[in-house]
Design an enzyme around this catalytic site. Sequence first.
Site, PDB file in Angstrom:
ATOM      1  N   GLN A  13       0.890  -0.862   0.062  1.00 49.22           N
ATOM      2  CA  GLN A  13      -0.321  -0.508   0.164  1.00 49.22           C
ATOM      3  C   GLN A  13       1.095   1.169   0.185  1.00 49.22           C
ATOM      4  O   GLN A  13       1.836   1.600   0.948  1.00 49.22           O
ATOM      5  CB  GLN A  13      -1.130   0.126   1.071  1.00 49.22           C
ATOM      6  CG  GLN A  13      -1.634   1.261   1.174  1.00 49.22           C
ATOM      7  CD  GLN A  13      -2.836   1.309   0.540  1.00 49.22           C
ATOM      8  OE1 GLN A  13      -3.752   0.146   0.014  1.00 49.22           O
ATOM      9  NE2 GLN A  13      -3.233   2.514  -0.847  1.00 49.22           N
ATOM     10  N   SER A 194       6.882   6.304   0.087  1.00 51.80           N
ATOM     11  CA  SER A 194       7.875   5.263  -0.468  1.00 51.80           C
ATOM     12  C   SER A 194       8.792   4.993   0.617  1.00 51.80           C
ATOM     13  O   SER A 194       9.683   4.401   1.225  1.00 51.80           O
ATOM     14  CB  SER A 194       9.117   6.245  -1.410  1.00 51.80           C
ATOM     15  OG  SER A 194       8.502   6.856  -2.148  1.00 51.80           O
ATOM     16  N   ARG A 195       7.766   4.284   1.300  1.00 51.36           N
ATOM     17  CA  ARG A 195       7.434   3.909   2.945  1.00 51.36           C
ATOM     18  C   ARG A 195       9.233   4.712   3.808  1.00 51.36           C
ATOM     19  O   ARG A 195       9.764   3.713   5.227  1.00 51.36           O
ATOM     20  CB  ARG A 195       8.416   2.586   3.061  1.00 51.36           C
ATOM     21  CG  ARG A 195       7.930   0.941   2.542  1.00 51.36           C
ATOM     22  CD  ARG A 195       6.805   1.139   3.233  1.00 51.36           C
ATOM     23  NE  ARG A 195       5.615   0.565   2.562  1.00 51.36           N
ATOM     24  CZ  ARG A 195       4.756   0.200   1.549  1.00 51.36           C
ATOM     25  NH1 ARG A 195       3.867   1.743   1.850  1.00 51.36           N
ATOM     26  NH2 ARG A 195       4.443  -0.953   1.774  1.00 51.36           N
ATOM     27  N   LEU A 196       8.970   5.936   3.484  1.00 57.09           N
ATOM     28  CA  LEU A 196       9.986   6.687   4.163  1.00 57.09           C
ATOM     29  C   LEU A 196       8.812   7.463   5.654  1.00 57.09           C
ATOM     30  O   LEU A 196       8.912   9.004   5.209  1.00 57.09           O
ATOM     31  CB  LEU A 196      10.916   8.080   3.229  1.00 57.09           C
ATOM     32  CG  LEU A 196      11.681   7.473   2.213  1.00 57.09           C
ATOM     33  CD1 LEU A 196      12.252   8.655   1.444  1.00 57.09           C
ATOM     34  CD2 LEU A 196      12.414   6.421   3.323  1.00 57.09           C
TER      35      LEU A 196
END
Length: 217
Positions: A13, A194-196
């Site tokens: 997601q 971006s999972r940051l």
Amino acid sequence: MAVKKETLENLRQEYISEKLSKRDVDKDPIKQFGKWFKEAMDAGIHEPNAMTLATTSIDRKPSARIVLLKGYEERGFMFYTNYLSAKGKEMSKNPVVAIVFHWAELARQVRIEGTVEKLSKEESDRYFQSRPKQSQIGALISPQSQVIEDREDLEKDWKEAEIRYENKTIPKPAFWGGYLIKPQVIEFWQGRPSRLHDRIVYKKADKTSWKIVRLAP
């Protein structure tokens, strides 16, 4: 039917949400929690007060379950349960606990670590009497976490209690009441692209102040 491993590995997601910075959060984590909790309620999230409570047995085996937050203030976070339940027994042996709130619709989590203690009898009595009568009966007749023969016995006890306490006040059972979680660490997690992700953590510095740090996602 089992889900294929490849399907789970590709289940992702993308998070598109607002940012969270040390500059923007409140210096008081309880006030910051209150802000996020209100936003969760305003977003129409089902049971925004649902939280995962993690406890540990005396032989260091962890266990977790969903319970409902019933209050929060400067002292900490409050919930109610059966003192003789599995979690009640574990907390009596090891008062160090953790709770997690997950508000998926807002891409947010709040993770809290701390110690737990019982609320006063007066606080527990007051909350118990505010509950619907059906919930009071449920707390009274259920030997929570204990093995029972079948559901029919439980329903029989419930009906008998309903008759016994018709038009009567149900006293709070001695084995039921509230707990206060006194936080030592509170982490606010905001999902980002971006999972940051943003992770802002409050750590108890002394009785009245908190240190605020950012963690890598």
